[in-house]
Design a protein around this motif. Structure first.
Motif, PDB file in Angstrom:
ATOM      1  N   PHE A   1       0.785  -1.348  -0.084  1.00 48.77           N
ATOM      2  CA  PHE A   1       0.004   0.113   0.071  1.00 48.77           C
ATOM      3  C   PHE A   1       0.945   1.361   0.009  1.00 48.77           C
ATOM      4  CE2 PHE A   1      -2.770  -3.169   2.325  1.00 48.77           C
ATOM      5  CZ  PHE A   1      -3.702  -3.290   1.210  1.00 48.77           C
ATOM      6  N   GLY A   2       2.119   1.029   0.697  1.00 43.82           N
ATOM      7  CA  GLY A   2       2.860   2.226   0.672  1.00 43.82           C
ATOM      8  C   GLY A   2       3.640   2.702  -0.572  1.00 43.82           C
ATOM      9  N   GLY A   3       3.876   1.479  -1.343  1.00 40.01           N
ATOM     10  CA  GLY A   3       4.536   1.406  -2.476  1.00 40.01           C
ATOM     11  C   GLY A   3       3.539   2.014  -3.514  1.00 40.01           C
ATOM     12  N   TYR A   4       2.095   1.521  -3.588  1.00 41.72           N
ATOM     13  CA  TYR A   4       1.225   2.057  -4.362  1.00 41.72           C
ATOM     14  C   TYR A   4       1.035   3.493  -4.125  1.00 41.72           C
ATOM     15  CZ  TYR A   4      -3.060   2.373  -6.886  1.00 41.72           C
ATOM     16  OH  TYR A   4      -4.126   2.703  -7.741  1.00 41.72           O
ATOM     17  N   ALA A   5       0.873   4.084  -2.930  1.00 40.09           N
ATOM     18  CA  ALA A   5       0.947   5.642  -2.716  1.00 40.09           C
ATOM     19  C   ALA A   5       2.007   6.245  -3.326  1.00 40.09           C
ATOM     20  CB  ALA A   5       0.590   5.785  -1.345  1.00 40.09           C
ATOM     21  N   PHE A   6       3.162   5.861  -3.252  1.00 38.53           N
ATOM     22  CA  PHE A   6       4.291   6.295  -3.628  1.00 38.53           C
ATOM     23  C   PHE A   6       4.272   6.411  -5.238  1.00 38.53           C
ATOM     24  CE2 PHE A   6       8.790   6.713  -4.921  1.00 38.53           C
ATOM     25  CZ  PHE A   6       9.357   7.727  -4.305  1.00 38.53           C
ATOM     26  N   ALA A   7       3.894   5.304  -5.949  1.00 39.53           N
ATOM     27  CA  ALA A   7       4.086   5.309  -7.484  1.00 39.53           C
ATOM     28  C   ALA A   7       2.908   6.082  -7.944  1.00 39.53           C
ATOM     29  CB  ALA A   7       3.635   3.717  -7.689  1.00 39.53           C
ATOM     30  N   TRP A   8       1.718   5.948  -7.141  1.00 39.63           N
ATOM     31  CA  TRP A   8       0.793   6.956  -7.609  1.00 39.63           C
ATOM     32  C   TRP A   8       1.177   8.653  -7.526  1.00 39.63           C
ATOM     33  CZ3 TRP A   8      -4.754   6.198  -8.426  1.00 39.63           C
ATOM     34  CH2 TRP A   8      -5.438   7.392  -8.635  1.00 39.63           C
ATOM     35  N   GLY A   9       1.755   8.961  -6.319  1.00 37.75           N
ATOM     36  CA  GLY A   9       2.461  10.404  -6.270  1.00 37.75           C
ATOM     37  C   GLY A   9       3.206  10.630  -7.391  1.00 37.75           C
TER      38      GLY A   9
ATOM     39  N   THR B   1       5.501   8.228 -17.364  1.00 39.87           N
ATOM     40  CA  THR B   1       5.421   8.264 -15.932  1.00 39.87           C
ATOM     41  C   THR B   1       5.072   6.879 -15.356  1.00 39.87           C
ATOM     42  OG1 THR B   1       3.534   9.462 -15.771  1.00 39.87           O
ATOM     43  CG2 THR B   1       5.661  10.763 -15.617  1.00 39.87           C
ATOM     44  N   ALA B   2       4.027   6.312 -16.118  1.00 41.63           N
ATOM     45  CA  ALA B   2       3.508   4.967 -15.704  1.00 41.63           C
ATOM     46  C   ALA B   2       4.587   4.183 -15.785  1.00 41.63           C
ATOM     47  CB  ALA B   2       2.401   4.671 -16.466  1.00 41.63           C
ATOM     48  N   MET B   3       5.374   3.874 -17.051  1.00 40.05           N
ATOM     49  CA  MET B   3       6.641   3.053 -17.090  1.00 40.05           C
ATOM     50  C   MET B   3       7.695   3.324 -15.934  1.00 40.05           C
ATOM     51  SD  MET B   3       7.252   2.502 -21.158  1.00 40.05           S
ATOM     52  CE  MET B   3       7.089   4.358 -21.464  1.00 40.05           C
ATOM     53  N   LEU B   4       7.931   4.529 -15.704  1.00 34.48           N
ATOM     54  CA  LEU B   4       8.650   4.968 -14.564  1.00 34.48           C
ATOM     55  C   LEU B   4       8.454   4.437 -13.043  1.00 34.48           C
ATOM     56  CD1 LEU B   4      10.291   8.302 -15.834  1.00 34.48           C
ATOM     57  CD2 LEU B   4      11.390   6.030 -15.729  1.00 34.48           C
ATOM     58  N   ALA B   5       7.121   4.691 -13.068  1.00 35.40           N
ATOM     59  CA  ALA B   5       6.406   4.221 -11.762  1.00 35.40           C
ATOM     60  C   ALA B   5       6.495   2.792 -11.227  1.00 35.40           C
ATOM     61  CB  ALA B   5       4.973   4.766 -11.733  1.00 35.40           C
ATOM     62  N   MET B   6       6.277   1.937 -12.596  1.00 37.76           N
ATOM     63  CA  MET B   6       6.500   0.461 -12.312  1.00 37.76           C
ATOM     64  C   MET B   6       7.932   0.120 -11.737  1.00 37.76           C
ATOM     65  SD  MET B   6       3.545  -0.895 -12.816  1.00 37.76           S
ATOM     66  CE  MET B   6       3.904  -2.599 -13.064  1.00 37.76           C
ATOM     67  N   LEU B   7       8.846   0.858 -12.589  1.00 38.92           N
ATOM     68  CA  LEU B   7      10.153   0.464 -11.909  1.00 38.92           C
ATOM     69  C   LEU B   7      10.326   1.010 -10.547  1.00 38.92           C
ATOM     70  CD1 LEU B   7      12.244   1.479 -14.779  1.00 38.92           C
ATOM     71  CD2 LEU B   7      11.536  -0.978 -14.177  1.00 38.92           C
ATOM     72  N   ALA B   8       9.840   2.163 -10.178  1.00 35.96           N
ATOM     73  CA  ALA B   8      10.014   2.895  -8.748  1.00 35.96           C
ATOM     74  C   ALA B   8       8.975   1.872  -7.845  1.00 35.96           C
ATOM     75  CB  ALA B   8       9.300   4.178  -8.853  1.00 35.96           C
ATOM     76  N   TYR B   9       8.079   1.239  -8.145  1.00 34.98           N
ATOM     77  CA  TYR B   9       7.349   0.507  -7.167  1.00 34.98           C
ATOM     78  C   TYR B   9       8.067  -0.809  -7.050  1.00 34.98           C
ATOM     79  CZ  TYR B   9       3.519  -2.325  -5.381  1.00 34.98           C
ATOM     80  OH  TYR B   9       3.005  -3.291  -4.349  1.00 34.98           O
ATOM     81  N   LEU B  10       8.807  -1.171  -7.800  1.00 37.48           N
ATOM     82  CA  LEU B  10       9.431  -2.515  -7.690  1.00 37.48           C
ATOM     83  C   LEU B  10      10.574  -2.149  -6.561  1.00 37.48           C
ATOM     84  CD1 LEU B  10      10.480  -5.593  -8.195  1.00 37.48           C
ATOM     85  CD2 LEU B  10      11.814  -4.516 -10.077  1.00 37.48           C
TER      86      LEU B  10
END
Length: 99
Positions: free
Chosen positions: A20-28, A51-60
């Motif tokens: 959930f925290g990772g999701y919030a961070f990726a959303w932001g 940004t969606a592609m970068l967020a997937m990497l950031a989420y991981l």
């Protein structure tokens, strides 16, 4: 070498922070990245996809970091707090763009 014992509640808190925290961070990250790139002149859908592609990497990365970090409160602060700050900054930027 014996691994330290971890309580079930602590493990569940780590999992919740990672998911959930990772999701919030990726959303932001997506919200702020899209608003920022659009403000700099990038077409909306290009900014959205980048940004969606970068967020997937950031989420991981943040998902894995949530388990590797020593301090669980710091994980929550960085992920949920950082996600909330980025989302708030994106909202402010978006309101200035539409005025």
């Amino acid at each position: 070498m014996h691994a330290p014992s971890v309580s079930r509640a602590h493990l569940l808190a780590r999992i919740a922070a990672a998911v959930f925290g990772g999701y919030a961070f990726a959303w932001g990250l997506v919200a702020l990245g899209m608003a920022g790139l659009f403000a700099l002149g990038m077409p909306f859908h290009d900014a959205e996809h980048l940004t969606a592609m970068l967020a997937m990497l950031a989420y991981l990365v943040v998902f894995l970091w949530a388990f590797a970090a020593r301090s669980l409160p710091r994980v929550w602060l960085v992920l949920a707090g950082g996600g909330a700050l980025m989302t708030g900054a994106a909202a402010l930027l978006q309101t200035t763009l539409v005025r």
